[in-house]
Design a protein around this motif. Structure first.
Motif, PDB file in Angstrom:
ATOM      1  N   GLY A  62     -23.855 -29.289 -11.855  1.00  0.00           N
ATOM      2  CA  GLY A  62     -24.171 -28.012 -11.316  1.00  0.00           C
ATOM      3  C   GLY A  62     -25.013 -27.187 -12.372  1.00  0.00           C
ATOM      4  O   GLY A  62     -25.200 -26.070 -12.007  1.00  0.00           O
ATOM      5  N   VAL A  63     -25.729 -27.753 -13.133  1.00  0.00           N
ATOM      6  CA  VAL A  63     -26.660 -26.976 -13.881  1.00  0.00           C
ATOM      7  C   VAL A  63     -28.178 -27.447 -13.886  1.00  0.00           C
ATOM      8  O   VAL A  63     -28.978 -26.910 -14.773  1.00  0.00           O
ATOM      9  CB  VAL A  63     -26.254 -27.266 -15.401  1.00  0.00           C
ATOM     10  CG1 VAL A  63     -24.550 -26.718 -15.566  1.00  0.00           C
ATOM     11  CG2 VAL A  63     -26.250 -28.513 -15.981  1.00  0.00           C
ATOM     12  N   GLN A  64     -28.765 -28.261 -13.000  1.00  0.00           N
ATOM     13  CA  GLN A  64     -29.931 -28.769 -12.877  1.00  0.00           C
ATOM     14  C   GLN A  64     -30.911 -27.732 -12.867  1.00  0.00           C
ATOM     15  O   GLN A  64     -32.098 -27.996 -13.415  1.00  0.00           O
ATOM     16  CB  GLN A  64     -30.207 -29.968 -12.174  1.00  0.00           C
ATOM     17  CG  GLN A  64     -29.338 -31.081 -12.565  1.00  0.00           C
ATOM     18  CD  GLN A  64     -29.629 -32.522 -11.718  1.00  0.00           C
ATOM     19  OE1 GLN A  64     -29.665 -33.442 -12.045  1.00  0.00           O
ATOM     20  NE2 GLN A  64     -30.177 -32.200 -10.157  1.00  0.00           N
ATOM     21  N   GLU A  65     -30.825 -26.767 -12.151  1.00  0.00           N
ATOM     22  CA  GLU A  65     -31.810 -25.433 -11.973  1.00  0.00           C
ATOM     23  C   GLU A  65     -31.951 -24.934 -13.359  1.00  0.00           C
ATOM     24  O   GLU A  65     -32.899 -24.582 -13.781  1.00  0.00           O
ATOM     25  CB  GLU A  65     -31.250 -24.715 -11.136  1.00  0.00           C
ATOM     26  CG  GLU A  65     -31.420 -25.208  -9.443  1.00  0.00           C
ATOM     27  CD  GLU A  65     -31.234 -24.330  -8.465  1.00  0.00           C
ATOM     28  OE1 GLU A  65     -30.796 -23.039  -8.709  1.00  0.00           O
ATOM     29  OE2 GLU A  65     -31.617 -24.538  -7.214  1.00  0.00           O
ATOM     30  N   GLU A  66     -30.797 -24.719 -14.240  1.00  0.00           N
ATOM     31  CA  GLU A  66     -30.788 -24.116 -15.386  1.00  0.00           C
ATOM     32  C   GLU A  66     -31.555 -24.982 -16.410  1.00  0.00           C
ATOM     33  O   GLU A  66     -32.389 -24.582 -17.189  1.00  0.00           O
ATOM     34  CB  GLU A  66     -29.291 -23.877 -15.868  1.00  0.00           C
ATOM     35  CG  GLU A  66     -28.876 -22.356 -15.044  1.00  0.00           C
ATOM     36  CD  GLU A  66     -29.856 -21.278 -15.173  1.00  0.00           C
ATOM     37  OE1 GLU A  66     -29.959 -20.879 -16.230  1.00  0.00           O
ATOM     38  OE2 GLU A  66     -29.774 -20.759 -14.087  1.00  0.00           O
ATOM     39  N   VAL A  67     -31.156 -26.260 -16.243  1.00  0.00           N
ATOM     40  CA  VAL A  67     -31.816 -27.403 -17.069  1.00  0.00           C
ATOM     41  C   VAL A  67     -33.549 -27.332 -16.899  1.00  0.00           C
ATOM     42  O   VAL A  67     -34.096 -27.368 -17.962  1.00  0.00           O
ATOM     43  CB  VAL A  67     -31.179 -28.599 -17.085  1.00  0.00           C
ATOM     44  CG1 VAL A  67     -32.162 -29.854 -17.740  1.00  0.00           C
ATOM     45  CG2 VAL A  67     -29.695 -28.768 -17.699  1.00  0.00           C
ATOM     46  N   GLY A  68     -33.705 -27.122 -15.676  1.00  0.00           N
ATOM     47  CA  GLY A  68     -35.164 -27.073 -15.024  1.00  0.00           C
ATOM     48  C   GLY A  68     -35.984 -25.884 -15.774  1.00  0.00           C
ATOM     49  O   GLY A  68     -36.813 -26.168 -16.492  1.00  0.00           O
ATOM     50  N   LYS A  69     -35.113 -24.785 -15.961  1.00  0.00           N
ATOM     51  CA  LYS A  69     -35.685 -23.604 -16.534  1.00  0.00           C
ATOM     52  C   LYS A  69     -35.872 -23.787 -18.037  1.00  0.00           C
ATOM     53  O   LYS A  69     -36.933 -23.450 -18.487  1.00  0.00           O
ATOM     54  CB  LYS A  69     -34.758 -22.375 -16.415  1.00  0.00           C
ATOM     55  CG  LYS A  69     -34.870 -22.067 -14.832  1.00  0.00           C
ATOM     56  CD  LYS A  69     -33.779 -20.870 -14.611  1.00  0.00           C
ATOM     57  CE  LYS A  69     -33.704 -20.241 -13.142  1.00  0.00           C
ATOM     58  NZ  LYS A  69     -32.538 -19.442 -13.027  1.00  0.00           N
ATOM     59  N   GLY A  70     -35.007 -24.378 -18.852  1.00  0.00           N
ATOM     60  CA  GLY A  70     -35.095 -24.772 -20.130  1.00  0.00           C
ATOM     61  C   GLY A  70     -36.274 -25.616 -20.243  1.00  0.00           C
ATOM     62  O   GLY A  70     -37.127 -25.355 -21.226  1.00  0.00           O
ATOM     63  N   LEU A  71     -36.363 -26.756 -19.365  1.00  0.00           N
ATOM     64  CA  LEU A  71     -37.495 -27.690 -19.572  1.00  0.00           C
ATOM     65  C   LEU A  71     -38.952 -26.908 -19.477  1.00  0.00           C
ATOM     66  O   LEU A  71     -39.884 -27.224 -20.293  1.00  0.00           O
ATOM     67  CB  LEU A  71     -37.491 -28.745 -18.873  1.00  0.00           C
ATOM     68  CG  LEU A  71     -36.085 -29.851 -18.760  1.00  0.00           C
ATOM     69  CD1 LEU A  71     -36.349 -30.817 -17.544  1.00  0.00           C
ATOM     70  CD2 LEU A  71     -36.417 -30.520 -20.210  1.00  0.00           C
ATOM     71  N   LYS A  72     -39.233 -26.074 -18.477  1.00  0.00           N
ATOM     72  CA  LYS A  72     -40.377 -25.562 -17.970  1.00  0.00           C
ATOM     73  C   LYS A  72     -40.522 -24.502 -19.275  1.00  0.00           C
ATOM     74  O   LYS A  72     -41.787 -24.550 -19.814  1.00  0.00           O
ATOM     75  CB  LYS A  72     -40.232 -24.571 -16.993  1.00  0.00           C
ATOM     76  CG  LYS A  72     -41.466 -23.859 -16.325  1.00  0.00           C
ATOM     77  CD  LYS A  72     -41.047 -23.256 -15.053  1.00  0.00           C
ATOM     78  CE  LYS A  72     -42.623 -22.685 -15.012  1.00  0.00           C
ATOM     79  NZ  LYS A  72     -42.319 -22.000 -13.297  1.00  0.00           N
ATOM     80  N   ALA A  73     -39.579 -23.836 -19.803  1.00  0.00           N
ATOM     81  CA  ALA A  73     -40.028 -22.697 -20.999  1.00  0.00           C
ATOM     82  C   ALA A  73     -40.323 -23.686 -22.437  1.00  0.00           C
ATOM     83  O   ALA A  73     -41.351 -23.539 -22.865  1.00  0.00           O
ATOM     84  CB  ALA A  73     -38.649 -21.922 -21.366  1.00  0.00           C
ATOM     85  N   ALA A  74     -39.686 -24.897 -22.503  1.00  0.00           N
ATOM     86  CA  ALA A  74     -40.249 -25.845 -23.667  1.00  0.00           C
ATOM     87  C   ALA A  74     -41.572 -26.182 -23.489  1.00  0.00           C
ATOM     88  O   ALA A  74     -42.317 -26.286 -24.245  1.00  0.00           O
ATOM     89  CB  ALA A  74     -39.166 -26.835 -23.683  1.00  0.00           C
ATOM     90  N   MET A  75     -41.992 -26.610 -22.153  1.00  0.00           N
ATOM     91  CA  MET A  75     -43.243 -27.043 -21.867  1.00  0.00           C
ATOM     92  C   MET A  75     -44.492 -25.964 -22.233  1.00  0.00           C
ATOM     93  O   MET A  75     -45.233 -26.152 -22.488  1.00  0.00           O
ATOM     94  CB  MET A  75     -43.442 -27.881 -20.570  1.00  0.00           C
ATOM     95  CG  MET A  75     -42.684 -29.244 -20.722  1.00  0.00           C
ATOM     96  SD  MET A  75     -42.813 -30.366 -19.221  1.00  0.00           S
ATOM     97  CE  MET A  75     -41.538 -29.584 -18.327  1.00  0.00           C
ATOM     98  N   GLN A  76     -43.821 -24.828 -21.673  1.00  0.00           N
ATOM     99  CA  GLN A  76     -44.890 -23.521 -21.858  1.00  0.00           C
ATOM    100  C   GLN A  76     -45.011 -23.206 -23.279  1.00  0.00           C
ATOM    101  O   GLN A  76     -46.016 -22.586 -23.668  1.00  0.00           O
ATOM    102  CB  GLN A  76     -44.520 -22.560 -21.074  1.00  0.00           C
ATOM    103  CG  GLN A  76     -44.450 -22.576 -19.679  1.00  0.00           C
ATOM    104  CD  GLN A  76     -43.752 -21.302 -18.920  1.00  0.00           C
ATOM    105  OE1 GLN A  76     -42.754 -20.781 -19.411  1.00  0.00           O
ATOM    106  NE2 GLN A  76     -44.112 -21.345 -17.462  1.00  0.00           N
ATOM    107  N   ALA A  77     -43.912 -23.927 -24.048  1.00  0.00           N
ATOM    108  CA  ALA A  77     -43.984 -23.601 -25.703  1.00  0.00           C
ATOM    109  C   ALA A  77     -44.986 -24.717 -26.251  1.00  0.00           C
ATOM    110  O   ALA A  77     -45.063 -24.497 -27.478  1.00  0.00           O
ATOM    111  CB  ALA A  77     -42.435 -23.616 -26.014  1.00  0.00           C
ATOM    112  N   GLY A  78     -45.567 -25.407 -25.568  1.00  0.00           N
ATOM    113  CA  GLY A  78     -46.192 -26.543 -26.159  1.00  0.00           C
ATOM    114  C   GLY A  78     -45.851 -27.917 -26.195  1.00  0.00           C
ATOM    115  O   GLY A  78     -46.512 -28.798 -26.507  1.00  0.00           O
ATOM    116  N   ILE A  79     -44.477 -28.223 -25.520  1.00  0.00           N
ATOM    117  CA  ILE A  79     -44.155 -29.592 -25.755  1.00  0.00           C
ATOM    118  C   ILE A  79     -44.497 -30.459 -24.320  1.00  0.00           C
ATOM    119  O   ILE A  79     -44.386 -30.005 -23.216  1.00  0.00           O
ATOM    120  CB  ILE A  79     -42.380 -29.758 -25.705  1.00  0.00           C
ATOM    121  CG1 ILE A  79     -41.924 -28.754 -26.867  1.00  0.00           C
ATOM    122  CG2 ILE A  79     -41.768 -30.989 -25.858  1.00  0.00           C
ATOM    123  CD1 ILE A  79     -42.376 -29.160 -28.376  1.00  0.00           C
TER     124      ILE A  79
END
Length: 321
Positions: A62-79
């Motif tokens: 039940g956390v995949q949307e939150e995980v997705g936000k975290g992944l997006k933020a990490a990729m925006q940070a250059g990963i």
């Protein structure tokens, strides 16, 4: 008690393991079970600040949307996306051939991804939508394992996932799957720690070249191994934390590992397991801690002592313990 049959030094400092497909799975990943609303922050912290490249989640958490936000933020940070290894899982109510592709597309949408690196069958039991926990009579449905696996294979061919695998399988169920599989499971994710070494499944997977990922590497709420005197003795000797010793034990055994935490300090601590080794004698001492399977989650999810079809933990695990 017999010593560990694996060479604990062989994988001592492995940062990655190579799967049957040739894809590399990072040896330490972030587990996201019970992360709740903190999942986005935990994922971004793990990737950007702590250096994780492997994140493990599941539709059922039940956390995949939150995980997705975290992944997006990490990729925006250059990963870069291609530097990440993202795992998710197919839940029991979607264990039907006509629901597999729908389920993975929903997961991809929630995670804001175009593909998964690994997609796993979460548990090998099909449940009716809205089933109780544990299920009532008639709520455990026939599981077309072969049909579902064929659809999983199609996900690879369609480019939606790179690798497929299973979780919580027994040797019996794995052997059944392998009889019809055109793509051998790349990964089997199972509970594994010094308090439940799961030797039978580990050796069965080794036989077929299936990589094992260990979940609950620190034990469980019923038996938290970070407080075990054997673990703490080894940790003090090596000047490491008990959690680091348990994670390192898993890696030296040849398995990747997915410790879960939503606390920044622990997230960072849990990946500080490279450039040092658990000596052979200490590895063997850890491997002789009394075995005791963590059964609570499996019982809560599937064991109904009155109505079945699984009336005991032994039946749930095909009497293989």
């Amino acid at each position: 008690m017999a010593q560990e049959v694996r060479d604990p030094q062989r994988h001592a400092d492995a940062e990655y393991f190579t799967l049957l497909s040739g894809q590399k799975i990072p040896s330490v990943g972030l587990g996201t079970w019970r992360s709740g609303s903190d999942a986005a922050k935990a994922v971004c912290t793990a990737i950007v600040q702590a250096g994780y490249r492997h994140v493990d989640t599941a539709a059922e958490y039940g956390v995949q949307e939150e995980v997705g936000k975290g992944l997006k933020a990490a990729m925006q940070a250059g990963i870069a996306r291609e530097d990440l290894f993202i795992t998710s899982k197919l839940w029991c109510s979607d264990l039907a051939p006509d629901r597999v592709k729908y389920a993975v597309k929903k997961t991809l949408k929630e995670l804001q991804l175009d593909y998964l690196d690994l997609y796993l069958i979460h548990w090998p039991f099909r449940l009716k939508d809205g089933a109780h926990r544990p299920p009532e009579a008639g709520e455990v449905l026939d599981f077309d394992m072969e049909g579902v696996w064929k659809e999983m294979e199609d996900l690879v061919r369609d480019g939606l996932v790179k690798d497929i695998g299973v979780c919580n399988y027994t040797v019996t169920k794995l052997n059944r799957l392998l009889k019809s599989a055109q793509i051998i499971p790349s990964v089997c994710q199972i509970e594994m720690h010094p308090g439940w070494r799961n030797d039978k499944m580990l050796e069965a997977c080794k036989k077929y070249g299936i990589h094992v990922t260990a979940y609950s590497p620190l034990g469980s709420s019923e038996r938290n191994l970070t407080h075990d005197p054997v673990v703490t003795t080894v940790a003090n000797k090596l000047n490491k934390t008990p959690a680091q010793v348990l994670i390192k034990w898993a890696i030296q055994r040849g398995t990747s590992v997915i410790p879960k935490s939503k606390h920044e300090e622990r997230i960072k601590e849990n990946i500080q397991v490279f450039n040092w080794v658990i000596p052979e004698e200490d590895f063997q001492v850890l491997s002789t801690i009394k075995d005791q399977r963590r059964v609570l989650d499996g019982e809560v999810l599937f064991v109904n002592k009155d109505h079945g079809p699984y009336k005991s933990t032994a039946e749930l695990w095909d009497n293989e313990d």
